[in-house]
Design a protein around this motif. Sequence first.
Motif, mmCIF file in Angstrom:
data_model
loop_
_atom_site.group_PDB
_atom_site.id
_atom_site.type_symbol
_atom_site.label_atom_id
_atom_site.label_comp_id
_atom_site.label_asym_id
_atom_site.label_seq_id
_atom_site.Cartn_x
_atom_site.Cartn_y
_atom_site.Cartn_z
ATOM 1 N N ASN B 10 0.849 -1.195 0.000
ATOM 2 C CA ASN B 10 0.000 0.000 0.000
ATOM 3 C C ASN B 10 0.878 1.236 0.000
ATOM 4 O OD1 ASN B 10 -2.535 -1.384 0.164
ATOM 5 N ND2 ASN B 10 -2.040 -1.833 2.307
ATOM 6 N N ASN B 11 0.822 1.964 -1.102
ATOM 7 C CA ASN B 11 1.630 3.188 -1.249
ATOM 8 C C ASN B 11 3.089 2.974 -0.867
ATOM 9 O OD1 ASN B 11 -0.552 4.814 -2.133
ATOM 10 N ND2 ASN B 11 -1.266 4.882 -0.020
ATOM 11 N N LEU B 12 3.622 1.875 -1.297
ATOM 12 C CA LEU B 12 5.022 1.576 -0.991
ATOM 13 C C LEU B 12 5.922 2.489 -1.835
ATOM 14 C CD1 LEU B 12 6.574 -0.675 0.697
ATOM 15 C CD2 LEU B 12 6.983 -1.749 -1.519
ATOM 16 N N SER B 13 6.790 3.237 -1.139
ATOM 17 C CA SER B 13 7.753 4.090 -1.844
ATOM 18 C C SER B 13 9.144 3.765 -1.349
ATOM 19 C CB SER B 13 7.448 5.570 -1.585
ATOM 20 O OG SER B 13 6.173 5.898 -2.089
ATOM 21 N N ILE B 14 10.097 3.861 -2.262
ATOM 22 C CA ILE B 14 11.478 3.553 -1.904
ATOM 23 C C ILE B 14 12.329 4.782 -2.197
ATOM 24 C CG2 ILE B 14 13.405 1.967 -2.293
ATOM 25 C CD1 ILE B 14 11.080 0.090 -3.560
ATOM 26 N N HIS B 15 13.025 5.248 -1.182
ATOM 27 C CA HIS B 15 13.793 6.480 -1.331
ATOM 28 C C HIS B 15 15.272 6.200 -1.109
ATOM 29 C CE1 HIS B 15 9.796 8.279 -0.459
ATOM 30 N NE2 HIS B 15 9.748 7.326 0.465
ATOM 31 N N TYR B 16 16.107 6.920 -1.876
ATOM 32 C CA TYR B 16 17.543 6.932 -1.602
ATOM 33 C C TYR B 16 17.845 8.351 -1.161
ATOM 34 C CZ TYR B 16 17.771 2.594 -4.306
ATOM 35 O OH TYR B 16 17.579 1.322 -4.773
ATOM 36 N N GLY B 17 18.035 8.540 0.133
ATOM 37 C CA GLY B 17 18.201 9.901 0.641
ATOM 38 C C GLY B 17 16.959 10.709 0.326
ATOM 39 N N SER B 18 17.132 11.832 -0.381
ATOM 40 C CA SER B 18 15.964 12.664 -0.688
ATOM 41 C C SER B 18 15.333 12.294 -2.033
ATOM 42 C CB SER B 18 16.376 14.145 -0.712
ATOM 43 O OG SER B 18 17.358 14.314 -1.721
ATOM 44 N N TYR B 19 15.989 11.383 -2.768
ATOM 45 C CA TYR B 19 15.476 10.984 -4.084
ATOM 46 C C TYR B 19 14.530 9.779 -3.955
ATOM 47 C CZ TYR B 19 15.690 8.410 -8.517
ATOM 48 O OH TYR B 19 15.377 7.679 -9.633
ATOM 49 N N THR B 20 13.354 9.913 -4.576
ATOM 50 C CA THR B 20 12.390 8.817 -4.546
ATOM 51 C C THR B 20 12.548 7.969 -5.803
ATOM 52 O OG1 THR B 20 10.847 10.153 -3.279
ATOM 53 C CG2 THR B 20 9.925 8.245 -4.405
ATOM 54 N N ALA B 21 12.961 6.721 -5.623
ATOM 55 C CA ALA B 21 13.216 5.848 -6.775
ATOM 56 C C ALA B 21 11.952 5.151 -7.241
ATOM 57 C CB ALA B 21 14.277 4.810 -6.415
#
Lengths: 229, 256
Positions: B10-21
């Motif tokens: 559910n609304n899974l987001s993956i971030h590297y630091g401030s960047y959302t991949a």
Amino acid sequence: MIRKTFESEIQQVKDEVILLGSMVEHAILGSVEALKKRDIAASEKIMAEDKEINKKRFAIENQLMILIATQQPMAHDLRLLASTMEIISELERMGDYAKGIANINIRMGEEALLKPLIDIPRMAQIGTSMLHRALSAFINEDVEVAKSIPVEDDEVDALYNQIYRELMLIIIQDPKSIERANWLLWVAHNLERVADRVTNICERTIFIATGSFSEIKSSDDEFWKGQHR
Amino acid sequence: MENKYAIESNNLSIHYGSYTAVKDVSVKIQPQKITAIIGPSGCGKSTLLRALNRMNDFVPGCHVTGELLLQGQNLYGNQIDPVEVRRKIGMVFQKPNPFPKSIYENIAWGARINGFKGKMDELVEQSLRSAALWDEVKDKLQESAYALSGGQQQRLCIARTIAIQPEIILMDEPASALDPISTLRIEELMQELKKNYTIIIVTHNMQQAARASDFTAMMMIDDNRAGGVIEFDETKKIFTRPSDKRTEDYVTGRFG
């Protein structure tokens, strides 16, 4: 454009389909014209030309098979190629109807026509005009045009009904006319089928463009409904 | 209904630091089915796959938001042990990576570490049979795994994964380093494995996704270069009449 080669090969297939369509149109109009004039030589030519139609159909089928095998078409491309396979088969069968009409003219030999042909050429005119526009709609993937053409089949059915009743009346009045009436009935039947197959082409065009199948209508049912009142 | 899905995000987001991949992925993966993730390079397919068993934990600066539910439990919850997650959700990689050990040990080792107490010979045989490798290796179990062909090594890695009885098997381009026959063998194997496992596969090979999967997730990056799932449907629909124009362009080879 990434798939330039594939695109141009698809275009070539479409060009061939148009060519096949014009051969069929020519055969249908020619077969009725030959019957009207009782021109046996012209009918023999149409019978011979049907072989060319069949050849062309198999050549296109082969092109399609090669494209499917080598290009792995998906989605719209797949619908187009699979449906084109179906459409060329419809066209070939329409060619067979023209051949059937030519065959009737040859078999009639010296026998005169039972009546002057008016409605039968009209059926051929409408049928081939529908076919012509249906193939343009196929090329342009024009859903609106594809939807509008099958409606005209009603007129072809009405003409068929009229010819049927007229011939029945002649048979009742003069039973010796049965064979000659039957010949003309077959001709009208073949032309009625041409228009039905145009409807099938239109259905395919809608499927190619939208991805959904919709049966527009079956005029066979309409005809039989008319016969069993 | 509980356990209706093998895994659900559910609304899974993956971030590297401030960047959302990868952004806002909400998918429901059917159990005992094969789900393919497709999309152009750099759209976040592998990143998403790795998030499913917390492999991204190893990447510095990577953090995940949203929910990832396995049987109703959020795998990114505080009390969750990532090692346990990876036991339940195994992964097979692009390049076969057997251990520098015997064929037998490749399977026995992981099971032993995970506290397997049963008959090891039986487990090794059963795992190799499930991975359709037994007949080819049964007479040389003590030989080095490196003596096997690439396709056999990959099937060994699959055997190793199923030896610890996961619930879900993730596959990241499992056949891209293999020849066509070995590729088809892996695809056939997947059909056997799905009777017992849920499989999620990332592939660049669209024909493979079309041939081998039941469901397909199409990924694409947005204007901010964040990847997302733009269409998720039955594979047969994705490849015959996709709903999204971008999916159409991708599967017909007009884009990507």
